[in-house]
Structure formats: structure tokens, C-alpha cells
Design a protein around this motif. Sequence first.
Motif, short mmCIF file in Angstrom:
data_model
loop_
_atom_site.label_atom_id
_atom_site.label_comp_id
_atom_site.label_asym_id
_atom_site.label_seq_id
_atom_site.Cartn_x
_atom_site.Cartn_y
_atom_site.Cartn_z
N GLN A 32 -19.95 35.37 -30.02
CA GLN A 32 -18.90 34.37 -30.17
C GLN A 32 -17.62 34.97 -30.75
OE1 GLN A 32 -20.07 31.67 -28.87
NE2 GLN A 32 -18.01 30.84 -28.84
N PHE A 33 -17.85 35.80 -31.77
CA PHE A 33 -16.69 36.40 -32.43
C PHE A 33 -15.90 37.26 -31.46
CE2 PHE A 33 -14.88 39.91 -35.02
CZ PHE A 33 -13.95 39.16 -35.71
N HIS A 34 -16.62 38.05 -30.67
CA HIS A 34 -15.92 38.93 -29.73
C HIS A 34 -15.35 38.17 -28.55
CE1 HIS A 34 -16.27 42.79 -31.60
NE2 HIS A 34 -17.49 42.49 -31.98
N LYS A 35 -15.94 37.02 -28.26
CA LYS A 35 -15.37 36.18 -27.21
C LYS A 35 -13.97 35.72 -27.64
CE LYS A 35 -18.55 33.73 -24.73
NZ LYS A 35 -19.51 32.63 -24.61
N GLU A 36 -13.86 35.38 -28.91
CA GLU A 36 -12.55 34.96 -29.45
C GLU A 36 -11.53 36.09 -29.35
OE1 GLU A 36 -11.70 32.81 -33.20
OE2 GLU A 36 -13.89 32.56 -33.26
N ILE A 37 -11.98 37.29 -29.75
CA ILE A 37 -11.07 38.43 -29.67
C ILE A 37 -10.66 38.67 -28.22
CG2 ILE A 37 -10.77 40.90 -30.13
CD1 ILE A 37 -12.74 40.73 -32.34
N ASP A 38 -11.66 38.65 -27.35
CA ASP A 38 -11.37 38.89 -25.94
C ASP A 38 -10.34 37.91 -25.40
OD1 ASP A 38 -13.20 40.86 -26.06
OD2 ASP A 38 -14.74 39.87 -24.86
N LYS A 39 -10.55 36.66 -25.74
CA LYS A 39 -9.63 35.62 -25.26
C LYS A 39 -8.21 35.92 -25.73
CE LYS A 39 -8.93 30.82 -25.98
NZ LYS A 39 -9.31 29.73 -26.89
#
Lengths: 179, 179, 179, 179
Positions: A32-39
Amino acid sequence: MEDIAAMAGVGKGTIYEYFRSKDDIFREAHKQFHKEIDKMVEEIIERDCSPDEKLRMIVKESLNLFQKRNSGTSIISAKELTGIIMQFWSEGVREDSDKLIDPMRLKNIYRKYRKILSDILDDGIKQGIFRKTDTRLSASVIVAILDGIPLQRIIEPRVFSGGKISEVIFENIMTGIKA
Amino acid sequence: MEDIAAMAGVGKGTIYEYFRSKDDIFREAHKQFHKEIDKMVEEIIERDCSPDEKLRMIVKESLNLFQKRNSGTSIISAKELTGIIMQFWSEGVREDSDKLIDPMRLKNIYRKYRKILSDILDDGIKQGIFRKTDTRLSASVIVAILDGIPLQRIIEPRVFSGGKISEVIFENIMTGIKA
Amino acid sequence: MEDIAAMAGVGKGTIYEYFRSKDDIFREAHKQFHKEIDKMVEEIIERDCSPDEKLRMIVKESLNLFQKRNSGTSIISAKELTGIIMQFWSEGVREDSDKLIDPMRLKNIYRKYRKILSDILDDGIKQGIFRKTDTRLSASVIVAILDGIPLQRIIEPRVFSGGKISEVIFENIMTGIKA
Amino acid sequence: MEDIAAMAGVGKGTIYEYFRSKDDIFREAHKQFHKEIDKMVEEIIERDCSPDEKLRMIVKESLNLFQKRNSGTSIISAKELTGIIMQFWSEGVREDSDKLIDPMRLKNIYRKYRKILSDILDDGIKQGIFRKTDTRLSASVIVAILDGIPLQRIIEPRVFSGGKISEVIFENIMTGIKA
DNA sequence: TATGAATGAGTCTTCATTCAT
DNA sequence: GATGAATGAAGACTCATTCAT
């Protein structure tokens, strides 16, 4: 698990309807955390602006990601988030048989970030904005800064108070310290 | 504790002759690790050489510290050491009542390192070797790099293979990436 | 704890759902035991009968309390119960910093029993049934007998076999041994 | 064992030169304590005085035995001694397979004390000093008092302050409370 | 579907005992 | 004989997980 359930406002057993195990929650949180960064990163690299501007935005927003949890809705503090991320690292690096986080996952994540940054750097070199360097290693250095600064900020927030930290960091990356 | 005892080649109870608790071992290891860094850094800053040369040595030796555990006598790998250090950070940042590591300790450690580096930078500015910057924040950026690079190196050692990584990092710090 | 859990027919962890610690079980058992005595004593002093009759009943029922555990449902023997009560005393008397039983609790318990008995004695003196004595100390002596007899009975039950022990004890308290 | 060794002013290992185990120390202490009582009692029954006088002396000296540890040379307090004696009882009563104190020992000890006291009572009856009672059970009651009073005295010393407690107890035993 | 009482494997820690010096 | 460093069995306690309701 009891604490997590209480925070989520559900019963202890209910968690197991959505997650296989505690480790699974951990992994999912990591994702989830990296999804945020990716976005955030994708949104920036798709913008129509110069490579140095993109770099500035990524530096700025990366540092914000560790911080903005203070918002009203969030239930964990920036301090806690940073501690959790360090656990992500710590676990991702373990050699135990029961790896909490797949090492390949971490590897791919860091490859991706380095790639994004080195692409920006390559682009900038092509445009004559950046000087020729080993862009892969330079990207690594930038990633290191974006990982390392939040740690120091948690330990001693005052040093990094004021909104222009990211500007200074960006400037540092840009011009180095040489006279 | 059983594992630690086995690794140390002693009985489980013997550990408690030397350490009050498991947490105490953790704290002592932390202390020990920073004692090593301190020794290394102090040795360098006392050398009779230019500020940029000192900076180069600190970068080089810092990265070595995380790595050289592969030596024959050592019982933990570089990977494990890095994982442990991340746990140091992770724990030092926790807000729990039963803090494993005194937050003030971490604060002082980072203050010291920043001070040492900013002193070198100030000295370099005076000598006209470095350009005028916010030396405190620049020192922070250098520390961040020295914290963040080992993490990436553990995850993907190949990217950083070859003996000249530290040189490249040093160069990056020195000249930035601007054209 | 494993043994206790097995006796209770539950898992080891289940105990901790109902008691904070092993010490807590001990304390709770102590409380429970004295609750039983209290109930018995109160029931007797509220009866509409003469002071000497009340005294006889208290002597009789007190000795029964240590004994009747042999009933089918009970899981501990009179012997075990007596051993436990002695541990209550033993612990209540300790001067350690981590007192298992609050010394004040024991103090209050014994004060209460002495008070109940001395009230009965005072009442009997007023009615001309008992002769004038230091009722407080006489109450102490009665309590001592009710504490000390069960110990001897456990060690050598035969001496005290036959249903009339309590009658003899009561008579002893009443008339002494003097010719 | 470490504490015991420290109190004894010897090394931990040295204790095992003189005692087989900790339980052995416990047993030996038990033996020692009763040797003291025996010595005291024998000294009294050999005196050339009346049965009631002997009884008075035994009551007096028994209560003193629990108390006089306050002397300068002694390393344990009366409170501690009483706690230990209760542990003696508590252990002597246990039904475990690994009995710390041989139940037969306790049985013999109490038989002996009862015998000594009932002999005195029988003698007194013969001399017309005591009235005819079940001397065996009366002896039990006296023993119970001598066991039970020290417990109460530890819990609340004030009630029993003043040197004449033993006199009052003796009088209670002699004349009872009946008008 | 949601729950939380029950569970027991796993963990840290203590401490009586041993034995090389 | 005296010692205390080393030991590991034993014990209290935790907590992720299960499952009957």
C-alpha cells in the motif's frame, strides 16, 4: 492483532476474514505504501515539465509522503510510519527462511525508483541541463537521500523545520558542494 | 536467546552473567557499533589533510563499516548487520513507553555526526574549497547518503560492485549533477 | 500454571483471561477463602442465641471449613487447603518489596475476627455467662486455637477423629484446665 | 543460594560442601529450630517445680523463641523466622512426591510436644492441681495456642505488646472464660 | 459475516547445581 | 577446601491464530 482490531473498530477475528495472517497485513501495508509512492511519482513524470523540475517535485513529494500522516483522518503519526518503513527495510533484508517480505519485491521496487530517476537524469543530460555522470549511481544517491532524510527528521524535527528543506536538498543534489 | 547463546558457544544462562536482558544486548550492540564508527571518524578528522580529503575518507570508511563484517572471525554477515542497524533505527524512533533505545542517544549520535561533517564543510568553505551553503543541512544530506546507500547495496549488491562506488558518491556530493 | 490449567480443564492461556498473574490467582483464592469464613461467621452472629452458643458454633464451623473440602465436587483435599492457607500466612508475613498479600489485608482480617469474638465475649460477660477477662486477648487465644488445631489435625488426623473434637475444644476454652 | 552464601560470608559453591542441596538446608534449619525448642522444653521439665509452674514456663519460653531473634548476632528478624516456620508447616503438609520435610518427622515432633504437655497435665491432675480432662486433646489445644499466637503477633505486634502476654495466655489456658 | 473466548507454541528469565581452577 | 563462572531445566507469561456461536 488485538490493537489493530481495536484501531480498525472490528473484532479480532474479523481481521482474519481479510488477511491470512499478521505477516500478510504487514506485506499488504508495504504494498500500500509503495502504491502511494508510485501514484505520486507517476503523476509527476507524466507532467509536461523539465527534468530538473520533475526532480524537484519528486524530492518534495517524497519527503511529504513521510510527513503528511498528521492529517486528521490518519491514525498513525509520521514517527510511527517512519518506524514501520524501517521495519519494512529491516525485514526485507533478513535472510531467514521465513521472509516476511520477498527480497525480490524490494529489489524490484528500488530498481524501479532508480530507473525513473536515471531516466530523468538521462533526459536532463540530453537536454544539456545535467552534466554527464553515472546516472544509475547518481539515482542511487538521490534515493539514499530520500530514504535517509526522513530518519533524521524524525529524530530531530527542528533541524528540518521550515518548508524549504526539500529545496535545499534539491539544490544540494543539483550543485554539489564544491566551490 | 537460545540462538544467541548457541552462536556465542555458551549456555543460555551464561548470557545473563554479562547482560541484564535481551534488550540490554541490543543496546550494547548499538553502543558497540557506534563506538566503531566514532573511532573511525575521529581517526580521520585528526589526520593532517584537506577538508575534501577528510570527507572522501569518511565516505569511504563509512561504507566499509557496513561491509567488512564478511571477515573470517565475524559471525554475522553484512546483510544481517544492516538489518540490525535498521532495527536500531526502527526501535530508536518508537514512541512506546518501554523504549529499547533512548531517543536522546540517537539524537546525540546524529548531532555529533552532523557536527563533525559541518565542521569539515565550514573549514572547506573558509579555505575556499567548498562553496557557501547551509553546512548543517548539507551535512544532513551527506549523513542521509551514508545511511541510505548501504540499504540499497544490501538489496542489490551488483549495482555497487567495484571498488569505486564511494568515489562516485563522493564526486556526486562534491559537484552535484548540474551541468 | 500448566498444572492449574490442567486441573481447571482449560488451556494454559485461558487462565490469563481471568487472572492477571499467578500471584493474582493466589490473592483471589485468599479472598475467596476468607469470604467463606465471613459468610459462615456472619450467619452465626446474626442468630438469636446465647453468646456461649454462638462461640460453640463458630468453633465447630471454623474447624469444619478446613475439612469439608473432601466433598465430591472439590478438587483439593483438606491437606492441600491447609497447606495453601499456611502459604497465605507465610506470604502475608513476608517483608519483601513484592508482597504477594497486602499485610494490611491480613491485619484487617485478624482484627475483624478478634472483634467479632471479643464482642461475643463482652456480651457474655454482660449477661454473666463469662467471667471478666481481657476479652481482646482471650479472643486472640481463641483465634490461635482455630488456626493451630487444623495444622495438627492434618499432621495426625487420628488424634482428632470422632465428631466431638470441637466440643472438647469449646469446653477447654470455656473452663480451662484448672481444678 | 547466592543470598544465603552472601549472608554466611562464603562462596556459593562452599555451601555444597556442607549441604547436599537447598532442600537439605531447609530440612537442617527445621531440625535446628526444633532442637532449640527441645532444649528449652527439656530444661524446663527437668526443673523441680509444680506442673502448673512448668506449664507457665513452657508457654513463656515458647513465645520467646519466636521473638528473641532480634538479638544483635541474629541475622533474621522475628517476622522472617515466623514466615520460615510457616513454610516448614506448609511444606510438611504437602502431598507431593518430593516431600521437602518428611511427614513422619512433623508427626513425631508434634507427638512429642503433646506427650510432654499431657504428661505435665496428667501429673497435675494426680496432684489435684488440674481438673480431669482429656489431657491429650488439652495438650493439643495448648500447642495450637503456642503455634497460633506468634502468627497474630507478627501481623499486629501492638496487641501483644507488654511483657505479660504469656501470663494472660497461661491464665486463659488455666481457667478458661466461664464465669 | 463478525466475534472474542480459548488455545498452546514459543519466549525470556531465574536459579539450584556443577566443576574446573 | 573454597570459589564463582557456566549451565539448562523449569517456569511464568505473551500473543497470533482458531472456531463455535
